[in-house]
Design a protein around this motif. Sequence first.
Motif, short mmCIF file in Angstrom:
data_model
loop_
_atom_site.label_atom_id
_atom_site.label_comp_id
_atom_site.label_asym_id
_atom_site.label_seq_id
_atom_site.Cartn_x
_atom_site.Cartn_y
_atom_site.Cartn_z
N LEU A 52 -32.95 20.72 -52.07
CA LEU A 52 -33.08 19.63 -53.04
C LEU A 52 -33.26 20.18 -54.45
CD1 LEU A 52 -35.30 17.44 -50.74
CD2 LEU A 52 -33.06 16.80 -51.57
N GLY A 53 -33.78 21.40 -54.54
CA GLY A 53 -33.89 22.04 -55.86
C GLY A 53 -35.08 21.54 -56.65
N LEU A 54 -36.16 21.18 -55.95
CA LEU A 54 -37.41 20.75 -56.60
C LEU A 54 -37.19 19.61 -57.59
CD1 LEU A 54 -38.91 24.33 -57.00
CD2 LEU A 54 -39.64 22.57 -55.40
N ASN A 55 -36.39 18.64 -57.15
CA ASN A 55 -36.21 17.45 -57.98
C ASN A 55 -37.52 16.69 -58.10
OD1 ASN A 55 -35.87 16.92 -55.15
ND2 ASN A 55 -35.37 14.82 -55.67
N SER A 56 -37.82 16.23 -59.30
CA SER A 56 -39.07 15.50 -59.50
C SER A 56 -38.87 14.48 -60.62
CB SER A 56 -40.19 16.48 -59.87
OG SER A 56 -41.37 15.77 -60.20
N GLU A 57 -39.53 13.34 -60.49
CA GLU A 57 -39.47 12.35 -61.58
C GLU A 57 -40.41 12.77 -62.71
OE1 GLU A 57 -40.07 8.42 -59.99
OE2 GLU A 57 -38.24 8.52 -58.79
N GLY A 58 -41.17 13.83 -62.47
CA GLY A 58 -42.05 14.35 -63.53
C GLY A 58 -43.45 13.75 -63.46
N SER A 59 -44.41 14.48 -64.02
CA SER A 59 -45.82 14.12 -63.85
C SER A 59 -46.17 12.77 -64.48
CB SER A 59 -46.72 15.21 -64.42
OG SER A 59 -46.40 15.43 -65.76
N GLU A 60 -45.55 12.46 -65.62
CA GLU A 60 -45.90 11.23 -66.33
C GLU A 60 -45.60 10.01 -65.44
OE1 GLU A 60 -47.20 12.06 -69.39
OE2 GLU A 60 -47.91 9.99 -69.24
N VAL A 61 -44.38 10.00 -64.88
CA VAL A 61 -43.92 8.86 -64.08
C VAL A 61 -44.71 8.77 -62.77
CG1 VAL A 61 -41.93 7.94 -62.81
CG2 VAL A 61 -41.62 8.92 -65.09
N VAL A 62 -44.88 9.92 -62.09
CA VAL A 62 -45.58 9.88 -60.80
C VAL A 62 -47.05 9.51 -61.01
CG1 VAL A 62 -46.20 11.23 -58.74
CG2 VAL A 62 -43.97 11.56 -59.80
N TYR A 63 -47.64 10.04 -62.08
CA TYR A 63 -49.03 9.70 -62.38
C TYR A 63 -49.15 8.19 -62.62
CZ TYR A 63 -53.61 9.58 -64.52
OH TYR A 63 -54.92 9.28 -64.80
N GLY A 64 -48.21 7.65 -63.38
CA GLY A 64 -48.21 6.22 -63.69
C GLY A 64 -48.15 5.38 -62.41
N ARG A 65 -47.41 5.87 -61.44
CA ARG A 65 -47.24 5.14 -60.17
C ARG A 65 -48.52 5.20 -59.33
NH1 ARG A 65 -42.44 7.41 -58.68
NH2 ARG A 65 -41.43 5.82 -59.93
N LEU A 66 -49.26 6.30 -59.46
CA LEU A 66 -50.39 6.51 -58.55
C LEU A 66 -51.76 6.22 -59.15
CD1 LEU A 66 -49.28 9.90 -56.92
CD2 LEU A 66 -49.13 7.62 -55.90
N CYS A 67 -51.80 6.07 -60.49
CA CYS A 67 -53.13 6.09 -61.12
C CYS A 67 -54.02 4.91 -60.70
CB CYS A 67 -53.03 6.23 -62.63
SG CYS A 67 -52.17 4.89 -63.40
N ASN A 68 -53.41 3.82 -60.23
CA ASN A 68 -54.27 2.69 -59.81
C ASN A 68 -54.37 2.54 -58.29
OD1 ASN A 68 -54.96 1.86 -62.41
ND2 ASN A 68 -52.92 0.95 -62.65
N VAL A 69 -53.84 3.53 -57.58
CA VAL A 69 -53.87 3.44 -56.11
C VAL A 69 -55.21 3.96 -55.60
CG1 VAL A 69 -52.86 4.43 -54.01
CG2 VAL A 69 -51.38 3.77 -55.89
N ARG A 70 -55.75 3.24 -54.62
CA ARG A 70 -56.98 3.76 -53.97
C ARG A 70 -56.54 4.48 -52.69
NH1 ARG A 70 -59.90 0.57 -50.96
NH2 ARG A 70 -61.24 2.04 -49.87
N PHE A 71 -56.65 5.80 -52.70
CA PHE A 71 -56.20 6.55 -51.52
C PHE A 71 -57.14 6.30 -50.36
CE2 PHE A 71 -54.58 9.61 -54.90
CZ PHE A 71 -53.28 9.13 -54.83
#
Length: 403
Positions: A122-141
């Motif tokens: 896959l070549g370490l594809n990533s949406e990047g920290s800003e986007v992933v953080y935005g998606r997870l910052c309100n999640v209660r794990f």
Amino acid sequence: MNAVLYSRIIRPLLFALDPEFVHRQTIRAGSQLSKSAVACRWLHKAFSVQYEELRVEAFGLRFQNPVGLAAGFDKHGYVYPIMAGLGFGHMEIGSVSYQPWLGNPSPTLLRLPLDGGLINRLGLNSEGSEVVYGRLCNVRFEIPTGINLVKTADPTISGEHAIEDYLQGFSKFYPLADFITLNLSCPNTIEGRTFEDPELLAPLLERMGKRTAELLADGSRRKPVLIKLSPDLEDHVLDRIVALAAQHNIDGFVIANTTVRRENLKTPKYVLERFGFGGLSGRPLKTYVEEMVEKVSARTARRIPIIACGGIGCTPGKDPAEEVWEYLNLGATLVQLHTGLIYRGPSIVRRINQGLVRILRKNKLSSLAEFFQGRAGFGNDRSSPPVEISHCDSSPPSFTASI
Ligand SMILES: Cc1cc2nc3c(=O)[nH]c(=O)nc-3n(C[C@H](O)[C@H](O)[C@H](O)COP(=O)(O)O)c2cc1C
């Protein structure tokens, strides 16, 4: 969904389709389902089994069971609630890089059904920290969740910039994650050197230690930091990495990432050659991982917990709980799987946990905790003397391909 239904009907249907398409659609459907509390509750009821005797404590975290979802399945944090609903005891999201990165063009996945394996590049594809953080910052794990970090795969980011890139991602996710896993087998420079090169790892861990101290200055809770290794490391490099990890208070190892080796495969050579390079996971990886878990466990006298990852659930006719039990007996404290989920379907976690309870009873053990207590040096006791490594040398490390 039971195991027979999956293996007789669903898997043949899915395996008739392009693997990238199947993965994209699975993530898309999972992402939609994750938004529905009803669907998550249903999944939990259908798949998740909880047993008191399977609880594990490692690096300061409590796990409901030892089975985790390995990195790479939910690279961008879309399907966390669904995967938690399948009964995993922990999971890793990622690898996430600080900057977005597209990865390699298609085709990037090849199934090897004859070998119970999968090759990915896959070549370490990533949406990047800003986007992933935005998606997870309100999640209660609800289960311990690690963010697996990697240096942005852009080969022009090298040297000091590579360390800074890694640190930026680290600073972003450290407050959010239950634990951080550093995926070290990413190329650092245009020449393809990786952070598994001890010359590069030493300054990275040094700087990460300083950054951690800054992050904790406000009294925040310390988070475990693990390093994930390639199974293709030469012994002398592995020794130096283990020594560095001990010196820098790394809390655990994830063993291992995919392999570039292609030994003893049943898949015809021309199929492998036509597809080309990539990291191999699943059953062919298992022997290498077993060897490495045993080695690291011995070298650390079991003072640094190991998460074993490779090939669980990929051998037809073999009980995946037995495979997990074998890893625990080699010195692992937890396990992770990825390819087994594709070969055995979502009921694999339940099957492993039910099987582990049976194995404990057969061995007259009341719990995994009792099993671990019987193992010398279990735990992460920092008061023990540091790991001594027999033959540290400065010969150049072997490099692994980026996938
Ligand atoms: C499609 C695919 C993507 C992966 N992506 C990552 C990744 O982004 N980061 C990482 O650390 N490991 C990644 N891995 C490696 C897995 O986390 C795991 O270490 C490896 O597949 C061995 O476990 P398995 O045999 O159970 O699959 C990936 C594996 C696969 C199959």
